[in-house]
Motif scaffolding. Structure first.
Motif, PDB file in Angstrom:
ATOM      1  N   ALA A  86      -4.091  -6.730   6.889  1.00 58.55           N
ATOM      2  CA  ALA A  86      -3.336  -7.786   7.576  1.00 58.55           C
ATOM      3  C   ALA A  86      -2.200  -7.168   8.376  1.00 58.55           C
ATOM      4  O   ALA A  86      -1.503  -6.273   7.885  1.00 58.55           O
ATOM      5  CB  ALA A  86      -2.757  -8.774   6.552  1.00 58.55           C
ATOM      6  N   ASP A  87      -2.056  -7.628   9.602  1.00 58.05           N
ATOM      7  CA  ASP A  87      -0.870  -7.316  10.399  1.00 58.05           C
ATOM      8  C   ASP A  87       0.021  -8.549  10.314  1.00 58.05           C
ATOM      9  O   ASP A  87      -0.264  -9.576  10.942  1.00 58.05           O
ATOM     10  CB  ASP A  87      -1.271  -7.013  11.845  1.00 58.05           C
ATOM     11  N   VAL A  88       1.079  -8.443   9.531  1.00 57.58           N
ATOM     12  CA  VAL A  88       1.872  -9.643   9.223  1.00 57.58           C
ATOM     13  C   VAL A  88       2.723 -10.130  10.391  1.00 57.58           C
ATOM     14  O   VAL A  88       3.381 -11.162  10.283  1.00 57.58           O
ATOM     15  CB  VAL A  88       2.754  -9.457   7.956  1.00 57.58           C
TER      16      VAL A  88
ATOM     17  N   THR B  16      12.532   6.023   4.995  1.00 55.82           N
ATOM     18  CA  THR B  16      13.810   6.745   4.953  1.00 55.82           C
ATOM     19  C   THR B  16      13.619   8.241   5.201  1.00 55.82           C
ATOM     20  O   THR B  16      14.564   8.918   5.579  1.00 55.82           O
ATOM     21  CB  THR B  16      14.538   6.516   3.608  1.00 55.82           C
TER      22      THR B  16
ATOM     23  N   ARG C 124      -1.859  -2.506   7.045  1.00 50.75           N
ATOM     24  CA  ARG C 124      -2.799  -2.132   8.111  1.00 50.75           C
ATOM     25  C   ARG C 124      -3.529  -0.829   7.786  1.00 50.75           C
ATOM     26  O   ARG C 124      -4.642  -0.626   8.208  1.00 50.75           O
ATOM     27  CB  ARG C 124      -2.025  -1.984   9.431  1.00 50.75           C
ATOM     28  N   ASN C 125      -2.896   0.058   7.048  1.00 57.71           N
ATOM     29  CA  ASN C 125      -3.424   1.411   6.862  1.00 57.71           C
ATOM     30  C   ASN C 125      -4.346   1.484   5.628  1.00 57.71           C
ATOM     31  O   ASN C 125      -3.899   1.442   4.480  1.00 57.71           O
ATOM     32  CB  ASN C 125      -2.231   2.368   6.704  1.00 57.71           C
TER      33      ASN C 125
ATOM     34  N   TYR D  18      17.269  -4.280  13.055  1.00 58.53           N
ATOM     35  CA  TYR D  18      16.983  -4.151  11.619  1.00 58.53           C
ATOM     36  C   TYR D  18      18.022  -4.937  10.812  1.00 58.53           C
ATOM     37  O   TYR D  18      17.679  -5.734   9.928  1.00 58.53           O
ATOM     38  CB  TYR D  18      16.999  -2.667  11.220  1.00 58.53           C
TER      39      TYR D  18
ATOM     40  N   ILE E  64       8.171   1.042  -1.439  1.00 60.42           N
ATOM     41  CA  ILE E  64       8.779   0.028  -2.307  1.00 60.42           C
ATOM     42  C   ILE E  64       7.762  -1.040  -2.706  1.00 60.42           C
ATOM     43  O   ILE E  64       7.750  -1.517  -3.842  1.00 60.42           O
ATOM     44  CB  ILE E  64       9.990  -0.600  -1.586  1.00 60.42           C
TER      45      ILE E  64
ATOM     46  N   ASN F 191       7.423  -7.818   1.658  1.00 56.94           N
ATOM     47  CA  ASN F 191       8.019  -6.479   1.655  1.00 56.94           C
ATOM     48  C   ASN F 191       7.766  -5.702   2.944  1.00 56.94           C
ATOM     49  O   ASN F 191       8.527  -4.790   3.260  1.00 56.94           O
ATOM     50  CB  ASN F 191       7.457  -5.712   0.445  1.00 56.94           C
TER      51      ASN F 191
ATOM     52  N   GLY G  93      18.878  -0.293  -2.261  1.00 61.53           N
ATOM     53  CA  GLY G  93      19.751   0.750  -1.701  1.00 61.53           C
ATOM     54  C   GLY G  93      18.888   1.765  -0.974  1.00 61.53           C
ATOM     55  O   GLY G  93      17.843   1.431  -0.425  1.00 61.53           O
TER      56      GLY G  93
ATOM     57  N   LYS H 169      17.446  -8.226   8.485  1.00 60.57           N
ATOM     58  CA  LYS H 169      17.722  -8.185   7.043  1.00 60.57           C
ATOM     59  C   LYS H 169      18.844  -9.158   6.653  1.00 60.57           C
ATOM     60  O   LYS H 169      18.869  -9.681   5.537  1.00 60.57           O
ATOM     61  CB  LYS H 169      18.050  -6.749   6.607  1.00 60.57           C
TER      62      LYS H 169
ATOM     63  N   ASN I  81       0.815  -1.230   0.000  1.00 60.24           N
ATOM     64  CA  ASN I  81       0.000   0.000   0.000  1.00 60.24           C
ATOM     65  C   ASN I  81       0.843   1.272   0.000  1.00 60.24           C
ATOM     66  O   ASN I  81       0.311   2.367   0.188  1.00 60.24           O
ATOM     67  CB  ASN I  81      -0.988  -0.001   1.180  1.00 60.24           C
TER      68      ASN I  81
ATOM     69  N   THR J 151      11.266   6.916   0.646  1.00 57.15           N
ATOM     70  CA  THR J 151       9.956   6.434   1.116  1.00 57.15           C
ATOM     71  C   THR J 151       9.703   7.018   2.511  1.00 57.15           C
ATOM     72  O   THR J 151      10.560   7.678   3.086  1.00 57.15           O
ATOM     73  CB  THR J 151       9.932   4.896   1.255  1.00 57.15           C
TER      74      THR J 151
ATOM     75  N   ILE K 281      16.200   4.299  -0.793  1.00 56.08           N
ATOM     76  CA  ILE K 281      15.022   4.619  -1.607  1.00 56.08           C
ATOM     77  C   ILE K 281      14.185   5.657  -0.856  1.00 56.08           C
ATOM     78  O   ILE K 281      13.980   5.526   0.365  1.00 56.08           O
ATOM     79  CB  ILE K 281      14.166   3.350  -1.855  1.00 56.08           C
TER      80      ILE K 281
ATOM     81  N   GLY L  15      15.353  -7.581   1.476  1.00 54.32           N
ATOM     82  CA  GLY L  15      16.456  -7.338   2.406  1.00 54.32           C
ATOM     83  C   GLY L  15      16.770  -5.860   2.434  1.00 54.32           C
ATOM     84  O   GLY L  15      15.871  -5.011   2.405  1.00 54.32           O
TER      85      GLY L  15
HETATM   86  P1  NDP Z   1       7.371   2.198   4.070  1.00 57.65           P
HETATM   87  O1  NDP Z   1       7.356   2.586   5.488  1.00 57.65           O
HETATM   88  O2  NDP Z   1       6.963   3.174   3.034  1.00 57.65           O
HETATM   89  O3  NDP Z   1       6.546   0.860   3.827  1.00 57.65           O
HETATM   90  C1  NDP Z   1       6.503  -0.168   4.744  1.00 57.65           C
HETATM   91  C2  NDP Z   1       5.258  -0.949   4.458  1.00 57.65           C
HETATM   92  O4  NDP Z   1       5.183  -2.067   5.346  1.00 57.65           O
HETATM   93  C3  NDP Z   1       4.011  -0.119   4.670  1.00 57.65           C
HETATM   94  O5  NDP Z   1       3.233  -0.172   3.501  1.00 57.65           O
HETATM   95  C4  NDP Z   1       3.328  -0.735   5.857  1.00 57.65           C
HETATM   96  O6  NDP Z   1       1.931  -0.734   5.673  1.00 57.65           O
HETATM   97  C5  NDP Z   1       3.872  -2.154   5.840  1.00 57.65           C
HETATM   98  N1  NDP Z   1       3.917  -2.736   7.180  1.00 57.65           N
HETATM   99  C6  NDP Z   1       4.696  -2.371   8.224  1.00 57.65           C
HETATM  100  N2  NDP Z   1       4.419  -3.115   9.293  1.00 57.65           N
HETATM  101  C7  NDP Z   1       3.424  -3.973   8.921  1.00 57.65           C
HETATM  102  C8  NDP Z   1       2.696  -4.987   9.587  1.00 57.65           C
HETATM  103  N3  NDP Z   1       2.940  -5.292  10.860  1.00 57.65           N
HETATM  104  N4  NDP Z   1       1.752  -5.657   8.886  1.00 57.65           N
HETATM  105  C9  NDP Z   1       1.496  -5.362   7.592  1.00 57.65           C
HETATM  106  N5  NDP Z   1       2.162  -4.423   6.915  1.00 57.65           N
HETATM  107  C10 NDP Z   1       3.112  -3.720   7.575  1.00 57.65           C
HETATM  108  O7  NDP Z   1       8.866   1.719   3.807  1.00 57.65           O
HETATM  109  P2  NDP Z   1       9.639   1.194   2.519  1.00 57.65           P
HETATM  110  O8  NDP Z   1       8.759   1.143   1.343  1.00 57.65           O
HETATM  111  O9  NDP Z   1      10.885   1.956   2.476  1.00 57.65           O
HETATM  112  O10 NDP Z   1       9.998  -0.272   2.995  1.00 57.65           O
HETATM  113  C11 NDP Z   1       9.535  -1.452   2.365  1.00 57.65           C
HETATM  114  C12 NDP Z   1      10.541  -2.552   2.609  1.00 57.65           C
HETATM  115  O11 NDP Z   1      11.787  -2.203   1.999  1.00 57.65           O
HETATM  116  C13 NDP Z   1      10.839  -2.791   4.086  1.00 57.65           C
HETATM  117  O12 NDP Z   1      11.035  -4.164   4.305  1.00 57.65           O
HETATM  118  C14 NDP Z   1      12.162  -2.049   4.287  1.00 57.65           C
HETATM  119  O13 NDP Z   1      12.909  -2.557   5.346  1.00 57.65           O
HETATM  120  C15 NDP Z   1      12.827  -2.308   2.953  1.00 57.65           C
HETATM  121  N6  NDP Z   1      13.896  -1.398   2.603  1.00 57.65           N
HETATM  122  C16 NDP Z   1      13.685  -0.070   2.420  1.00 57.65           C
HETATM  123  C17 NDP Z   1      14.731   0.736   2.017  1.00 57.65           C
HETATM  124  C18 NDP Z   1      14.573   2.182   1.744  1.00 57.65           C
HETATM  125  O14 NDP Z   1      15.579   2.858   1.482  1.00 57.65           O
HETATM  126  N7  NDP Z   1      13.382   2.743   1.757  1.00 57.65           N
HETATM  127  C19 NDP Z   1      16.088   0.214   1.826  1.00 57.65           C
HETATM  128  C20 NDP Z   1      16.185  -1.203   2.060  1.00 57.65           C
HETATM  129  C21 NDP Z   1      15.132  -1.966   2.423  1.00 57.65           C
HETATM  130  P3  NDP Z   1       0.897  -0.326   6.879  1.00 57.65           P
HETATM  131  O15 NDP Z   1       1.472   0.874   7.526  1.00 57.65           O
HETATM  132  O16 NDP Z   1      -0.401  -0.145   6.193  1.00 57.65           O
HETATM  133  O17 NDP Z   1       0.857  -1.532   7.776  1.00 57.65           O
END
Ligand code: NDP
Length: 254
Positions: free
Chosen positions: A64-66, A195, A40-41, A157, A20, A92, A188, A161, A17, A192, A190, A143
């Motif tokens: 879903a809360d994974v 970050t 969740r959101n 973290y 990444i 993810n 790398g 990873k 949602n 979002t 990203i 990762g």
């Molecule tokens: P965001 O915070 O934008 O996205 C994280 C997502 O995970 C959200 O959509 C959130 O949805 C979901 N999430 C978190 N906790 C839960 C939960 N308990 N149950 C279900 N969904 C959950 O971060 P990114 O897009 O940056 O991160 C995505 C992935 O990429 C992560 O694994 C992160 O560690 C990894 N990553 C990111 C990097 C970066 O530079 N951005 C670099 C390397 C890895 P909701 O809030 O709706 O639950």
């Protein structure tokens, strides 16, 4: 032979949602797969669904809360109810808590490990029977550069990873006989929500990432679309157990 055709296939993307996850969902949807985004959101999810629908994709959101095993199972059950199959799982969903190791509570350690690592195992377990029933599948685990490097504020973290990479290898060996390929992507830096929080906390993070990255910029969620499309499609049928950096060269420079 079309190596990049996912018409008729169904993909679940946890955390699809936003960030990444949405970038990857868009990449997979562009090849014709139907998409289930999970998180969740709900507000974020309706914006993400609109983005996917506007691009012509068929997609639904499942709450879903994974970190909860029952939610992981319910996510797969609901996917089957809506689309009658499951071919691709992108693990993810992720979170980070930034503190020095001596300051973490046990609950915070578990929160990060459960969200980033245990969830991928539980969703993978839940998805396995459906992939076997489909004659094979693709699992993509996310990762990080912290799968390769360490940093003072990232102990759980980095542990989660690093664990993603080893879990990916173990699952790849276990499930190759079922024609399931399991790979990890190591993004790398990203841009979002995740970050953006880190940039508020770490002075000069923005500039230092730009300086160290050979491509000279931060990545965007859409930079993750291509690798997701490749690892979800039959173009990667002999690729398994890998951990592929998608980082503009961050991990190969100095
Ligand atoms: P965001 O915070 O934008 O996205 C994280 C997502 O995970 C959200 O959509 C959130 O949805 C979901 N999430 C978190 N906790 C839960 C939960 N308990 N149950 C279900 N969904 C959950 O971060 P990114 O897009 O940056 O991160 C995505 C992935 O990429 C992560 O694994 C992160 O560690 C990894 N990553 C990111 C990097 C970066 O530079 N951005 C670099 C390397 C890895 P909701 O809030 O709706 O639950």
């Amino acid at each position: 032979m079309n190596l990049f055709d996912l018409k008729g296939k169904v993909a679940v993307v946890t955390g699809g949602n936003g960030g990444i996850g949405l970038g990857m969902a868009q990449g997979i949807a562009s090849l014709g797969a139907r998409i289930v985004i999970a998180g969740r959101n709900k507000d974020k999810a309706s914006v993400a669904l609109k983005t996917l629908h506007d691009a012509g994709a068929e997609a639904v959101f499942v709450v879903a809360d994974v970190t909860k095993k029952a939610d992981c199972q319910a996510l797969i059950t609901e996917t089957h109810r809506v689309y009658s199959r499951l071919d691709i799982l992108v693990n993810n969903a992720g979170t980070s808590i930034r503190k020095m190791p001596q300051d973490f509570t046990e609950a915070e350690w578990h929160q990060v490990m459960d969200t980033n690592l245990t969830s991928a195992f539980l969703c993978g377990q839940a998805a396995y029977p459906a992939m076997v029933a489909a004659g094979g599948g693709k699992m993509i685990n996310i990762g990080s550069m912290m799968s390769l490097f360490g940093a003072p504020y990232t102990t759980p973290y980095a542990a989660s990873k690093g664990g993603i990479v080893q879990m990916t290898r173990a699952l790849a060996t276990a499930w190759a006989k079922d024609n399931i390929q399991v790979n990890a992507v190591l993004p790398g830096w990203i841009d979002t929500d995740l970050t953006r929080r880190a940039r508020e906390h770490v002075p000069n993070l923005h500039d230092s990432v730009e300086k160290r990255t050979p491509h000279g910029r931060w990545g965007t969620p859409s930079d993750m679309a291509g690798i997701a499309a490749f690892l979800a499609s039959s173009a990667s049928d002999f690729v398994t157990g890998t951990a592929i950096p998608v980082d503009g060269g961050f991990s190969i420079g100095m």
